[in-house]
Design a protein around this motif. Structure first.
Motif, mmCIF file in Angstrom:
data_model
loop_
_atom_site.group_PDB
_atom_site.id
_atom_site.type_symbol
_atom_site.label_atom_id
_atom_site.label_comp_id
_atom_site.label_asym_id
_atom_site.label_seq_id
_atom_site.Cartn_x
_atom_site.Cartn_y
_atom_site.Cartn_z
ATOM 1 N N TRP A 23 0.816 -1.204 0.000
ATOM 2 C CA TRP A 23 0.000 0.000 0.000
ATOM 3 C C TRP A 23 0.852 1.257 0.000
ATOM 4 C CZ3 TRP A 23 -4.920 0.511 -1.032
ATOM 5 C CH2 TRP A 23 -5.521 1.742 -0.805
ATOM 6 N N GLU A 24 1.803 1.338 0.918
ATOM 7 C CA GLU A 24 2.598 2.559 1.070
ATOM 8 C C GLU A 24 3.632 2.755 -0.026
ATOM 9 O OE1 GLU A 24 3.023 4.243 5.388
ATOM 10 O OE2 GLU A 24 3.975 2.288 5.212
ATOM 11 N N HIS A 25 4.270 1.700 -0.435
ATOM 12 C CA HIS A 25 5.395 1.835 -1.360
ATOM 13 C C HIS A 25 5.028 1.659 -2.826
ATOM 14 C CE1 HIS A 25 8.074 2.327 1.951
ATOM 15 N NE2 HIS A 25 7.597 1.235 2.506
ATOM 16 N N HIS A 26 3.786 1.327 -3.095
ATOM 17 C CA HIS A 26 3.337 1.167 -4.477
ATOM 18 C C HIS A 26 1.995 1.865 -4.674
ATOM 19 C CE1 HIS A 26 6.534 -1.690 -5.179
ATOM 20 N NE2 HIS A 26 6.179 -2.318 -4.094
ATOM 21 N N PRO A 27 1.944 3.195 -4.467
ATOM 22 C CA PRO A 27 0.656 3.900 -4.559
ATOM 23 C C PRO A 27 -0.001 3.816 -5.930
ATOM 24 C CG PRO A 27 2.472 5.461 -4.367
ATOM 25 C CD PRO A 27 3.045 4.086 -4.151
ATOM 26 N N LYS A 28 0.772 3.624 -6.984
ATOM 27 C CA LYS A 28 0.163 3.524 -8.317
ATOM 28 C C LYS A 28 -0.611 2.226 -8.503
ATOM 29 C CE LYS A 28 3.288 6.668 -10.598
ATOM 30 N NZ LYS A 28 4.193 6.929 -11.694
ATOM 31 N N LEU A 29 -0.357 1.239 -7.652
ATOM 32 C CA LEU A 29 -1.072 -0.038 -7.750
ATOM 33 C C LEU A 29 -2.350 -0.062 -6.916
ATOM 34 C CD1 LEU A 29 1.897 -2.582 -7.580
ATOM 35 C CD2 LEU A 29 0.697 -1.733 -9.599
ATOM 36 N N ARG A 30 -2.560 0.936 -6.089
ATOM 37 C CA ARG A 30 -3.731 0.961 -5.199
ATOM 38 C C ARG A 30 -5.037 0.798 -5.949
ATOM 39 N NH1 ARG A 30 -2.352 5.954 -1.040
ATOM 40 N NH2 ARG A 30 -0.473 4.997 -0.147
ATOM 41 N N LYS A 31 -5.127 1.406 -7.113
ATOM 42 C CA LYS A 31 -6.382 1.360 -7.864
ATOM 43 C C LYS A 31 -6.770 -0.058 -8.270
ATOM 44 C CE LYS A 31 -4.075 2.473 -12.197
ATOM 45 N NZ LYS A 31 -3.922 3.489 -13.236
ATOM 46 N N TYR A 32 -5.805 -0.965 -8.348
ATOM 47 C CA TYR A 32 -6.098 -2.325 -8.787
ATOM 48 C C TYR A 32 -6.738 -3.173 -7.691
ATOM 49 C CZ TYR A 32 -3.284 -1.110 -12.807
ATOM 50 O OH TYR A 32 -2.798 -0.498 -13.931
ATOM 51 N N TYR A 33 -6.561 -2.790 -6.432
ATOM 52 C CA TYR A 33 -7.184 -3.592 -5.381
ATOM 53 C C TYR A 33 -8.067 -2.799 -4.447
ATOM 54 C CZ TYR A 33 -2.463 -2.526 -3.526
ATOM 55 O OH TYR A 33 -1.279 -1.933 -3.165
ATOM 56 N N ILE A 34 -8.441 -1.592 -4.820
ATOM 57 C CA ILE A 34 -9.293 -0.773 -3.963
ATOM 58 C C ILE A 34 -10.672 -1.391 -3.743
ATOM 59 C CG2 ILE A 34 -10.094 0.707 -5.857
ATOM 60 C CD1 ILE A 34 -9.519 1.717 -2.201
ATOM 61 N N HIS A 35 -11.266 -1.945 -4.779
ATOM 62 C CA HIS A 35 -12.611 -2.510 -4.625
ATOM 63 C C HIS A 35 -12.608 -3.701 -3.673
ATOM 64 C CE1 HIS A 35 -14.336 0.186 -7.510
ATOM 65 N NE2 HIS A 35 -13.350 -0.079 -8.342
ATOM 66 N N GLU A 36 -11.569 -4.502 -3.732
ATOM 67 C CA GLU A 36 -11.469 -5.634 -2.817
ATOM 68 C C GLU A 36 -11.266 -5.161 -1.388
ATOM 69 O OE1 GLU A 36 -12.114 -9.418 -1.978
ATOM 70 O OE2 GLU A 36 -12.162 -8.602 -3.990
#
Length: 103
Positions: A23-36
């Motif tokens: 979560w903290e070190h890969h903020p650009k990936l957050r959108k891929y698992y936000i719904h989960e």
């Protein structure tokens, strides 16, 4: 390469635990698992310290006791956030919220 990425994301999405480093070190990936994350019923009832250990400190900068937010992405002039609502130091609601980006 894409299949490896997809497999890792699916493994993360369906695991019982979130990893703060993701979560903290890969903020650009957050959108891929936000719904989960929003649908994860295991987050309800967690304390603020547990949320902080999973997602890091509240990113809103407002220091509110009833609500913490984490930036997800900006898309089509909208900013998206993950919101944790608290009551008596426990999560009562997890939301995905957007607001219009003003210039």
């Amino acid at each position: 390469m894409f299949l490896v990425f997809l497999w890792k994301m699916m493994k993360f999405l369906f695991s019982d635990s979130l990893q703060r480093i993701n979560w903290e070190h890969h903020p650009k990936l957050r959108k891929y698992y936000i719904h989960e994350v929003v649908r994860n019923m295991h987050l309800l009832g967690k304390s603020k310290s547990e949320i902080e250990s999973l997602f890091g400190i509240d990113e809103s900068g407002k220091h509110l006791t009833c609500s913490w937010s984490y930036y997800i992405e900006t898309r089509k002039k909208m900013k998206y956030y993950l919101i944790f609502d608290f009551k008596d130091d426990q999560v009562i609601k997890v939301r995905y919220k957007f607001k219009k980006k003003y210039h």
